[in-house]
Design a protein around this motif. Structure first.
Motif, PDB file in Angstrom:
ATOM      1  N   LEU A   6       0.830  -1.199   0.000  1.00 41.70           N
ATOM      2  CA  LEU A   6       0.000   0.000   0.000  1.00 41.70           C
ATOM      3  C   LEU A   6       0.869   1.256   0.000  1.00 41.70           C
ATOM      4  O   LEU A   6       0.604   2.208  -0.741  1.00 41.70           O
ATOM      5  N   ILE A   7       1.910   1.276   0.830  1.00 43.21           N
ATOM      6  CA  ILE A   7       2.816   2.428   0.856  1.00 43.21           C
ATOM      7  C   ILE A   7       3.445   2.638  -0.523  1.00 43.21           C
ATOM      8  O   ILE A   7       3.515   3.765  -1.031  1.00 43.21           O
ATOM      9  N   ARG A   8       3.873   1.538  -1.147  1.00 43.87           N
ATOM     10  CA  ARG A   8       4.484   1.643  -2.480  1.00 43.87           C
ATOM     11  C   ARG A   8       3.492   2.215  -3.491  1.00 43.87           C
ATOM     12  O   ARG A   8       3.831   3.111  -4.272  1.00 43.87           O
ATOM     13  N   ASP A   9       2.255   1.708  -3.486  1.00 41.79           N
ATOM     14  CA  ASP A   9       1.264   2.184  -4.450  1.00 41.79           C
ATOM     15  C   ASP A   9       0.957   3.664  -4.250  1.00 41.79           C
ATOM     16  O   ASP A   9       0.822   4.426  -5.213  1.00 41.79           O
ATOM     17  N   LEU A  10       0.818   4.075  -3.000  1.00 38.81           N
ATOM     18  CA  LEU A  10       0.535   5.483  -2.705  1.00 38.81           C
ATOM     19  C   LEU A  10       1.700   6.373  -3.136  1.00 38.81           C
ATOM     20  O   LEU A  10       1.496   7.455  -3.693  1.00 38.81           O
ATOM     21  N   ARG A  11       2.908   5.905  -2.886  1.00 36.90           N
ATOM     22  CA  ARG A  11       4.088   6.683  -3.294  1.00 36.90           C
ATOM     23  C   ARG A  11       4.165   6.804  -4.814  1.00 36.90           C
ATOM     24  O   ARG A  11       4.371   7.905  -5.356  1.00 36.90           O
ATOM     25  N   GLU A  12       3.987   5.683  -5.505  1.00 32.09           N
ATOM     26  CA  GLU A  12       4.100   5.702  -6.964  1.00 32.09           C
ATOM     27  C   GLU A  12       2.991   6.525  -7.605  1.00 32.09           C
ATOM     28  O   GLU A  12       3.191   7.137  -8.659  1.00 32.09           O
ATOM     29  N   ALA A  13       1.811   6.549  -6.964  1.00 33.59           N
ATOM     30  CA  ALA A  13       0.716   7.374  -7.499  1.00 33.59           C
ATOM     31  C   ALA A  13       1.059   8.853  -7.461  1.00 33.59           C
ATOM     32  O   ALA A  13       0.553   9.639  -8.274  1.00 33.59           O
ATOM     33  N   ARG A  14       1.938   9.245  -6.532  1.00 29.12           N
ATOM     34  CA  ARG A  14       2.383  10.637  -6.473  1.00 29.12           C
ATOM     35  C   ARG A  14       3.575  10.889  -7.392  1.00 29.12           C
ATOM     36  O   ARG A  14       4.023  12.034  -7.530  1.00 29.12           O
ATOM     37  N   GLY A  15       4.090   9.834  -7.996  1.00 30.04           N
ATOM     38  CA  GLY A  15       5.260   9.972  -8.848  1.00 30.04           C
ATOM     39  C   GLY A  15       6.537  10.214  -8.066  1.00 30.04           C
ATOM     40  O   GLY A  15       7.490  10.802  -8.581  1.00 30.04           O
TER      41      GLY A  15
END
Length: 368
Positions: A6-15
């Motif tokens: 989840l942390i990875r997905d949230l981070r990647e969504a912000r670029g």
């Protein structure tokens, strides 16, 4: 989904890179977090403690309860029974669920017919009424999840159920949106997978709530399929609203233009269903987005276009348009006048027609 994913997905969504996330937490909270430690979180080598969960919640625009919830996932039935329903009602739901398992339930065709009915009723009924009724349906359908089509129906019902919770509460709505996405994945139907994620993204983006989750779900929808569809349209417009709320006007404008192109190929003929995006509803999306961007001419044109085709049976959406006008006034400098205008529009709508989204919009106007 584990907390690390989840942390990875949230981070990647912000670029963002792992280093950028670490820097964001360090700048906001004065910590000495390293990129390597973020990497350890994402690889599930270590779980962030309570302090860093609060840091991640603030920096990634996600409710704290969502992050905490990854440590202890609750079951489908207990989510219905304990987070939304009074004990006496929960008892009734348990009885309904066991009865459905013992005696059988509606056919797939019946479920799809019910789904269409709820999609229409959501547009005009209050959130509390829809929540009670859909909760009962979810308890029944969970006893029948034996075919891909039923998983697809269940995922759409879950999405509708999620919308009955305020995005400002965060955890309940977001947890249900994410559960709906998992259910859609079980169906193997890419149309359902994209639609569920896109509908969640536009709901959260329009409300200006849980923006990190809105971005994650939108990005997932876009990655699943770039075929023009209502789900893709919702995902793009949801991501555009999230960008506008953050103040990223360039990204918001680019996504709005992309959304217009998708709409040209995927527009709906159905006028009064939550599962549809006809011309008037697209213009409701654009109206608020332009108001948030300070583009008064675009907003005014969208409001006029929406009013010209808005069904009279849906007064709540006429109220949305008036409140967007109040937001424009507030953002142009007349904060008191904008708030008065929006409040008058909301008060003119019968209380039983109010929605959680309208109340959040009122708060946004007052804080503009």
């Amino acid at each position: 989904m584990a907390i690390g994913a989840l942390i990875r997905d949230l981070r990647e969504a912000r670029g963002w890179s792992q280093g950028r996330l670490a820097d964001g937490i360090n700048d906001a909270f004065g910590t000495g977090l390293s990129r390597e430690y973020v990497s350890r979180w994402e690889r599930s080598k270590v779980e962030p403690g309570a302090f860093y969960l609060r840091c991640l919640s603030a920096v990634l625009d996600v409710p704290l309860a969502v992050l905490e919830g990854e440590v202890k996932r609750r079951t489908f039935l207990s989510d219905v029974a304990t987070t939304a329903i009074a004990p006496v009602v929960a008892s009734d739901l348990l009885s309904i669920g066991f009865a459905a398992r013992l005696r059988g339930g509606p056919s797939v065709d019946d479920w799809e017919s019910r789904l269409a009915t709820y999609g229409t009723e959501y547009m005009s009924l209050g959130a509390a009424d829809i929540q009670r009724r859909v909760a009962g349906e979810l308890v029944v359908i969970q006893q029948q999840l034996e075919t891909p089509r039923l998983w697809a129906v269940a995922s759409r019902l879950m999405t509708l159920y999620a919308k009955t919770f305020p995005g400002s509460d965060g955890a309940k709505a977001v947890n249900w949106y994410r559960l709906a996405a998992e259910a859609a994945d079980q169906s193997g139907d890419d149309d359902a997978r994209v639609w569920v994620r896109g509908r969640a993204a536009i709901a959260l983006g329009y409300e200006g709530a849980s923006l990190g989750v809105a971005d994650v779900l939108a990005d997932q929808a876009i990655a699943i399929s770039d075929k023009p569809s209502l789900g893709l349209l919702n995902a793009i417009m949801g991501k555009a609203h999230a960008a506008a709320v953050r103040g990223d006007t360039e990204t918001a404008r680019r996504l709005m233009n992309r959304g217009r192109h998708v709409f040209d190929r995927a527009a709906s003929d159905e006028q009064t269903s939550d599962y549809a995006v006809p011309w008037w509803r697209m213009n409701v999306f654009v109206s608020l987005l332009a108001a948030r961007l300070g583009e008064e001419k675009v907003a005014a044109e969208a409001q006029s276009a929406a009013r010209s085709e808005l069904p009279s049976a849906l007064p709540r959406f006429a109220t949305h348009l008036e409140m967007h006008r109040g937001l424009m006034l507030a953002r142009s400098g007349d904060k008191r006048g904008g708030a008065r205008y929006a409040r008058a529009a909301l008060d003119a709508l019968p209380p039983e027609k109010h929605s959680l989204t309208l109340r959040m919009l009122m708060a946004e106007v007052e804080q503009a």
